[in-house]
Design an enzyme around this catalytic site. Structure first.
Site, PDB file in Angstrom:
ATOM      1  N   GLY A   8       0.838  -1.191   0.000  1.00 16.08           N
ATOM      2  CA  GLY A   8       0.000   0.000   0.000  1.00 16.08           C
ATOM      3  C   GLY A   8       0.873   1.241   0.000  1.00 16.08           C
ATOM      4  O   GLY A   8       0.385   2.347   0.205  1.00 16.08           O
ATOM      5  N   ASP A  71       9.102  -6.693   2.845  1.00 15.94           N
ATOM      6  CA  ASP A  71       9.162  -5.878   4.052  1.00 15.94           C
ATOM      7  C   ASP A  71      10.568  -5.312   4.112  1.00 15.94           C
ATOM      8  O   ASP A  71      11.550  -6.004   3.829  1.00 15.94           O
ATOM      9  CB  ASP A  71       8.885  -6.721   5.295  1.00 15.94           C
ATOM     10  N   LYS A 177      18.020   4.805  -7.084  1.00 17.99           N
ATOM     11  CA  LYS A 177      17.483   3.718  -6.260  1.00 17.99           C
ATOM     12  C   LYS A 177      17.171   2.460  -7.070  1.00 17.99           C
ATOM     13  O   LYS A 177      17.382   1.359  -6.601  1.00 17.99           O
ATOM     14  CB  LYS A 177      16.233   4.185  -5.506  1.00 17.99           C
TER      15      LYS A 177
HETATM   16  P1  ITT Z   1       3.640  -1.931   2.715  1.00 22.12           P
HETATM   17  O1  ITT Z   1       3.788  -2.798   3.950  1.00 22.12           O
HETATM   18  O2  ITT Z   1       2.223  -1.711   2.346  1.00 22.12           O
HETATM   19  O3  ITT Z   1       4.484  -2.405   1.577  1.00 22.12           O
HETATM   20  P2  ITT Z   1       4.992   0.018   4.378  1.00 22.12           P
HETATM   21  O4  ITT Z   1       5.453   1.405   4.163  1.00 22.12           O
HETATM   22  O5  ITT Z   1       4.197  -0.269   5.626  1.00 22.12           O
HETATM   23  O6  ITT Z   1       4.193  -0.466   3.073  1.00 22.12           O
HETATM   24  P3  ITT Z   1       7.075  -1.677   5.380  1.00 22.12           P
HETATM   25  O7  ITT Z   1       6.202  -2.255   6.437  1.00 22.12           O
HETATM   26  O8  ITT Z   1       7.959  -2.608   4.600  1.00 22.12           O
HETATM   27  O9  ITT Z   1       6.233  -0.904   4.289  1.00 22.12           O
HETATM   28  O10 ITT Z   1       7.949  -0.541   6.040  1.00 22.12           O
HETATM   29  C1  ITT Z   1       9.000  -0.039   5.355  1.00 22.12           C
HETATM   30  C2  ITT Z   1       9.388   1.308   5.931  1.00 22.12           C
HETATM   31  O11 ITT Z   1      10.816   1.380   5.938  1.00 22.12           O
HETATM   32  C3  ITT Z   1       8.909   2.423   5.016  1.00 22.12           C
HETATM   33  O12 ITT Z   1       7.632   2.888   5.404  1.00 22.12           O
HETATM   34  C4  ITT Z   1      10.005   3.439   5.187  1.00 22.12           C
HETATM   35  O13 ITT Z   1       9.779   4.169   6.350  1.00 22.12           O
HETATM   36  C5  ITT Z   1      11.238   2.572   5.376  1.00 22.12           C
HETATM   37  N1  ITT Z   1      11.865   2.262   4.082  1.00 22.12           N
HETATM   38  C6  ITT Z   1      11.928   1.057   3.453  1.00 22.12           C
HETATM   39  N2  ITT Z   1      12.533   1.177   2.261  1.00 22.12           N
HETATM   40  C7  ITT Z   1      12.849   2.479   2.130  1.00 22.12           C
HETATM   41  C8  ITT Z   1      13.463   3.218   1.124  1.00 22.12           C
HETATM   42  O14 ITT Z   1      13.830   2.671  -0.031  1.00 22.12           O
HETATM   43  N3  ITT Z   1      13.626   4.520   1.318  1.00 22.12           N
HETATM   44  C9  ITT Z   1      13.239   5.115   2.451  1.00 22.12           C
HETATM   45  N4  ITT Z   1      12.635   4.497   3.454  1.00 22.12           N
HETATM   46  C10 ITT Z   1      12.420   3.170   3.302  1.00 22.12           C
END
Ligand code: ITT
Length: 200
Positions: A8, A71, A177
């Site tokens: 999401g 994740d 990225k």
């Molecule tokens: P979904 O679970 O729906 O995919 P989410 O944002 O909740 O979305 P995650 O639980 O995997 O996703 O949390 C990942 C968090 O880590 C994300 O919200 C960012 O705060 C951080 N993060 C992960 N990858 C990143 C990136 O490439 N750049 C910056 N922050 C990142």
């Protein structure tokens, strides 16, 4: 091939779209196309647990399809690996990206963190149409800047300076990225496995 993506997060989705746009035969779908869909809460203890929870939730309603989810999060050495699996909600359950970044900088200041090294980690799960589970991982090392800079990207991009760079990911932009991020590395490993010959 059609691929359903269990996310999401619009920032992640944008990166997937850019990285996969040259694959003309690949059609992407997201969970947002399924009315009323809501994944199970991410209450696992590891990136793998949480990747499984969200990806399995979507696979349950798209059982015959390719389904992928991941994740990811940021581990800061001087904070003992935090925010880690709590990255998305570090400043609270409904925290915005800028609130999470502000909390990170504040915690590093309060604890007088001198080791600003950090890494992003990604654990990706793919469920094949015949029900196999594939796992891919990716990592990107860097350091945490003293202040947020740049407008591109999402999450902690404004404070993450990749190894060998002087700018943050939010300055370097999505082109950087999709070549070098933790997520793009996991995705490349998935594409390589697909190219090796996958079940139809
Ligand atoms: P979904 O679970 O729906 O995919 P989410 O944002 O909740 O979305 P995650 O639980 O995997 O996703 O949390 C990942 C968090 O880590 C994300 O919200 C960012 O705060 C951080 N993060 C992960 N990858 C990143 C990136 O490439 N750049 C910056 N922050 C990142």
């Amino acid at each position: 091939m059609e691929l359903w993506i269990a996310t999401g997060n619009a920032g992640k989705m944008k990166e997937f779209e850019i990285q996969l746009r040259e694959l003309a035969d690949l059609k992407l779908h997201t969970q947002s196309e399924i009315a009323g869909f809501s994944p199970r809460p991410e209450d696992g203890k590891t990136f793998l647990d949480n990747a499984r929870i969200k990806t399995k939730s979507l696979k349950a309603v798209r059982s015959k399809d390719w389904v992928m989810g991941e994740d990811s999060g940021l581990e800061v050495t001087g904070l003992g690996g935090l925010p880690g699996i709590h990255s998305a909600r570090y400043a609270g359950p409904k925290a915005s990206d800028s609130e999470n970044v502000a909390k990170l900088l504040k915690m590093m200041q309060i604890r007088a963190v001198s080791d600003r090294s950090a890494r992003f980690l990604c654990t990706m799960i793919v469920y094949t149409p015949d029900g196999q589970e594939w796992i891919f991982t990716g990592e990107m090392k860097g350091t945490i800047a003293k202040a947020a800079t740049g407008q591109l990207g999402f999450g902690y991009d404004p404070v993450f300076i990749p190894e060998g760079e002087t700018k943050t990911l939010a300055e370097l932009g999505p082109g950087y990225k999709v070549r070098l991020s933790h997520r793009s590395k996991a995705l490349k490993a998935f594409l390589e496995k697909l190219n090796e010959g996958a079940p139809a």
